[in-house]
Design an enzyme around this catalytic site. Sequence first.
Site, PDB file in Angstrom:
ATOM      1  N   HIS A 166       0.827  -1.183   0.343  1.00 55.74           N
ATOM      2  CA  HIS A 166      -0.101   0.060  -0.009  1.00 55.74           C
ATOM      3  C   HIS A 166       0.719   1.071  -0.235  1.00 55.74           C
ATOM      4  CE1 HIS A 166      -3.607  -2.186   1.014  1.00 55.74           C
ATOM      5  NE2 HIS A 166      -4.852  -1.666   0.790  1.00 55.74           N
ATOM      6  N   LYS A 199      -9.482  -8.278   8.382  1.00 52.76           N
ATOM      7  CA  LYS A 199     -10.429  -8.494   9.177  1.00 52.76           C
ATOM      8  C   LYS A 199     -10.275  -7.075  10.489  1.00 52.76           C
ATOM      9  CE  LYS A 199      -5.952 -10.579  11.669  1.00 52.76           C
ATOM     10  NZ  LYS A 199      -5.457 -11.838  12.202  1.00 52.76           N
TER      11      LYS A 199
END
Length: 188
Positions: free
Chosen positions: A37, A102
Amino acid sequence: MEHRLETPIDKEKLKALRAGDMVYLSGTVYTARDAAHKRMMESLDKGEPLPFPLEGSVIYYVGPTPEAPGQVIGAAGPTTSGRMDAYSPRLLDLGQPVMIGKGLRSPAVIDAIVRNGAVYLAAMGGAGAVMSASVTQAEVICWEDLGCEAVRRLTVQNMPLTVAVDSYGGNIYESGPAAYLASLKGGK
């Protein structure tokens, strides 16, 4: 409720999903964790293209373990999504409709999900072998030097996921505990 989604994602189909619904995802999924990222942001800042198209894409926050002989991929359990919160609004604003991971997301990410008609899907934490069972193909497409965090293109078949945050802002991390506490009050 159960839903079946295929990539590339049509945002219109995301409108039917509600927090807590089960989704079986098939098609192409890209892997990207923290380091990937960061590199994507650097590429965008330089005006360079990303290693895959964001429009209609699904990014899974995972760094799979090495595959054993005869396997397509090793264990592929999700990492904590909050690590990507600084980057996610920008990617959502550029057209990414689905994230998989998650854990909780920040208010800024939830705002970007709603603003863009996107969704956040939760993968079963602690069940990397279960998650990897739905992967039929895997290949590194860039930043191999990142090891397990390199960006991979996965082909998945009926990957089991739960809608954690829907395109309206419904959030299982809020509604789940609230429903549980309400059930306790009703049982007394």
